[in-house]
Motif scaffolding. Sequence first.
Motif, PDB file in Angstrom:
ATOM      1  N   THR A   8       0.953  -1.292  -0.106  1.00 25.35           N
ATOM      2  CA  THR A   8      -0.140  -0.079   0.115  1.00 25.35           C
ATOM      3  C   THR A   8       0.822   1.164  -0.009  1.00 25.35           C
ATOM      4  OG1 THR A   8      -1.883  -1.210   1.050  1.00 25.35           O
ATOM      5  CG2 THR A   8      -1.737   1.218   1.224  1.00 25.35           C
ATOM      6  N   GLY A   9       0.577   2.013  -0.896  1.00 25.90           N
ATOM      7  CA  GLY A   9       1.246   3.378  -1.004  1.00 25.90           C
ATOM      8  C   GLY A   9       0.887   4.269  -2.277  1.00 25.90           C
ATOM      9  N   THR A 119     -10.046  -3.537  -2.714  1.00 27.95           N
ATOM     10  CA  THR A 119      -8.823  -4.291  -2.646  1.00 27.95           C
ATOM     11  C   THR A 119      -8.959  -5.782  -2.890  1.00 27.95           C
ATOM     12  OG1 THR A 119      -8.942  -4.803  -0.255  1.00 27.95           O
ATOM     13  CG2 THR A 119      -7.547  -2.975  -1.105  1.00 27.95           C
ATOM     14  N   SER A 120     -10.398  -6.316  -3.164  1.00 25.79           N
ATOM     15  CA  SER A 120     -10.796  -7.415  -3.391  1.00 25.79           C
ATOM     16  C   SER A 120     -10.415  -8.089  -4.846  1.00 25.79           C
ATOM     17  CB  SER A 120     -12.009  -7.965  -3.190  1.00 25.79           C
ATOM     18  OG  SER A 120     -13.147  -7.311  -3.983  1.00 25.79           O
ATOM     19  N   LEU A 121     -10.314  -9.409  -5.075  1.00 26.59           N
ATOM     20  CA  LEU A 121      -9.948  -9.880  -6.296  1.00 26.59           C
ATOM     21  C   LEU A 121     -11.306  -9.657  -7.190  1.00 26.59           C
ATOM     22  CD1 LEU A 121      -8.198 -11.159  -8.456  1.00 26.59           C
ATOM     23  CD2 LEU A 121      -8.614 -13.335  -7.535  1.00 26.59           C
ATOM     24  N   ALA A 154      -6.771   1.219  -6.854  1.00 28.54           N
ATOM     25  CA  ALA A 154      -6.500   2.527  -6.574  1.00 28.54           C
ATOM     26  C   ALA A 154      -7.561   3.219  -5.830  1.00 28.54           C
ATOM     27  CB  ALA A 154      -6.431   3.424  -7.919  1.00 28.54           C
ATOM     28  N   TYR A 155      -7.358   4.299  -5.028  1.00 22.71           N
ATOM     29  CA  TYR A 155      -8.229   4.820  -4.030  1.00 22.71           C
ATOM     30  C   TYR A 155      -8.195   6.577  -4.195  1.00 22.71           C
ATOM     31  CZ  TYR A 155      -4.570   4.374  -0.807  1.00 22.71           C
ATOM     32  OH  TYR A 155      -3.400   4.406  -0.009  1.00 22.71           O
ATOM     33  N   PRO A 193       0.801  12.429 -16.815  1.00 29.50           N
ATOM     34  CA  PRO A 193       1.702  12.391 -15.246  1.00 29.50           C
ATOM     35  C   PRO A 193       0.831  12.449 -14.172  1.00 29.50           C
ATOM     36  CG  PRO A 193       2.664  13.876 -17.133  1.00 29.50           C
ATOM     37  CD  PRO A 193       1.326  13.588 -17.792  1.00 29.50           C
ATOM     38  N   SER A 194       0.984  11.310 -13.127  1.00 30.87           N
ATOM     39  CA  SER A 194      -0.120  11.356 -12.424  1.00 30.87           C
ATOM     40  C   SER A 194       0.514  10.749 -10.905  1.00 30.87           C
ATOM     41  CB  SER A 194      -1.109  10.621 -12.599  1.00 30.87           C
ATOM     42  OG  SER A 194      -0.968   9.409 -13.082  1.00 30.87           O
ATOM     43  N   LEU A 195      -0.141  10.967  -9.796  1.00 32.69           N
ATOM     44  CA  LEU A 195       0.397  10.201  -8.805  1.00 32.69           C
ATOM     45  C   LEU A 195      -0.743   9.439  -8.173  1.00 32.69           C
ATOM     46  CD1 LEU A 195       2.575   9.797  -6.023  1.00 32.69           C
ATOM     47  CD2 LEU A 195       1.014  11.692  -5.021  1.00 32.69           C
ATOM     48  N   THR A 196      -0.664   8.171  -8.037  1.00 30.16           N
ATOM     49  CA  THR A 196      -1.886   7.243  -7.874  1.00 30.16           C
ATOM     50  C   THR A 196      -1.810   6.548  -6.283  1.00 30.16           C
ATOM     51  OG1 THR A 196      -2.030   6.554 -10.019  1.00 30.16           O
ATOM     52  CG2 THR A 196      -3.295   5.301  -8.463  1.00 30.16           C
ATOM     53  N   ALA A 197      -2.574   6.784  -5.413  1.00 32.82           N
ATOM     54  CA  ALA A 197      -2.872   5.985  -4.174  1.00 32.82           C
ATOM     55  C   ALA A 197      -3.327   4.954  -4.389  1.00 32.82           C
ATOM     56  CB  ALA A 197      -3.390   7.014  -3.013  1.00 32.82           C
ATOM     57  N   LEU A 198      -2.767   3.763  -3.950  1.00 38.73           N
ATOM     58  CA  LEU A 198      -3.166   2.431  -4.228  1.00 38.73           C
ATOM     59  C   LEU A 198      -2.733   1.355  -3.404  1.00 38.73           C
ATOM     60  CD1 LEU A 198      -1.540   0.892  -7.297  1.00 38.73           C
ATOM     61  CD2 LEU A 198      -0.466   2.675  -5.913  1.00 38.73           C
ATOM     62  N   THR A 199      -3.273   0.336  -3.521  1.00 41.51           N
ATOM     63  CA  THR A 199      -2.954  -1.131  -2.844  1.00 41.51           C
ATOM     64  C   THR A 199      -2.672  -2.033  -3.927  1.00 41.51           C
ATOM     65  OG1 THR A 199      -3.943  -0.867  -0.790  1.00 41.51           O
ATOM     66  CG2 THR A 199      -3.400  -3.256  -1.436  1.00 41.51           C
TER      67      THR A 199
END
Length: 221
Positions: A8-9, A119-121, A154-155, A193-199
Amino acid sequence: MTTTHRFTGHIAGVGTSGGTRLVLGCWDRTPQGPFADVMVAHPDGRRELLAPNDWVAGFVSDTYTFDTVTRVPVNVRRTGFCRASRWTVTAGPLTWQFSVGPRSPLGYVLQSVPRPLGTSLPFAHLTDPVARRVMPGVRTLGTAGNDRTEWYSAYDLHAIAFSRAAWDGHDLGSLTDMVPPPDFGFSSTPRRPSLTALTSTVRIPDAAPIVSPVPVTPPGA
């Protein structure tokens, strides 16, 4: 039987007018503690991983595709929050600074999804066709290297408003779209160009060892 690893990051992706494309993975929660790594697509097409230790070098290069793996300290410094944040990355020959811009419309949609569901498959199976249509080249589910399965949740999504990088002191040029896609694996970062917060979740067959398939160049070599 399989083993599942969850990271996660944030992922930041930019192109440069000199032809180099950079992808930063800055992970706050992982099976190995916090770490960062940088994937570099050089103008000649060579794909290089800058990794801080042998575990990261082996795990990431087993999951994605590189021509070169280089082990160097990877340091990330962040100041501010969200759209006001500034990031400074140092990784061996690379120095890179970028600033985060406004949240994208898709970012607001992503924030509305509950984390356990996101976060589920099964949810990744549902969102993958949508991701392909909305952001060509981006997938939320796929087969990674060595029979691994990986899915993204992605959140949040922000534009990168400014970026400047140098390699061995040589300026790589101004900020551009991620063109052509760097082709590190089954999925690419967004073209913009982007910054994505995700697991990111990686499922590994238990019989598969974590061993880097390409030689790892140690620091200073």
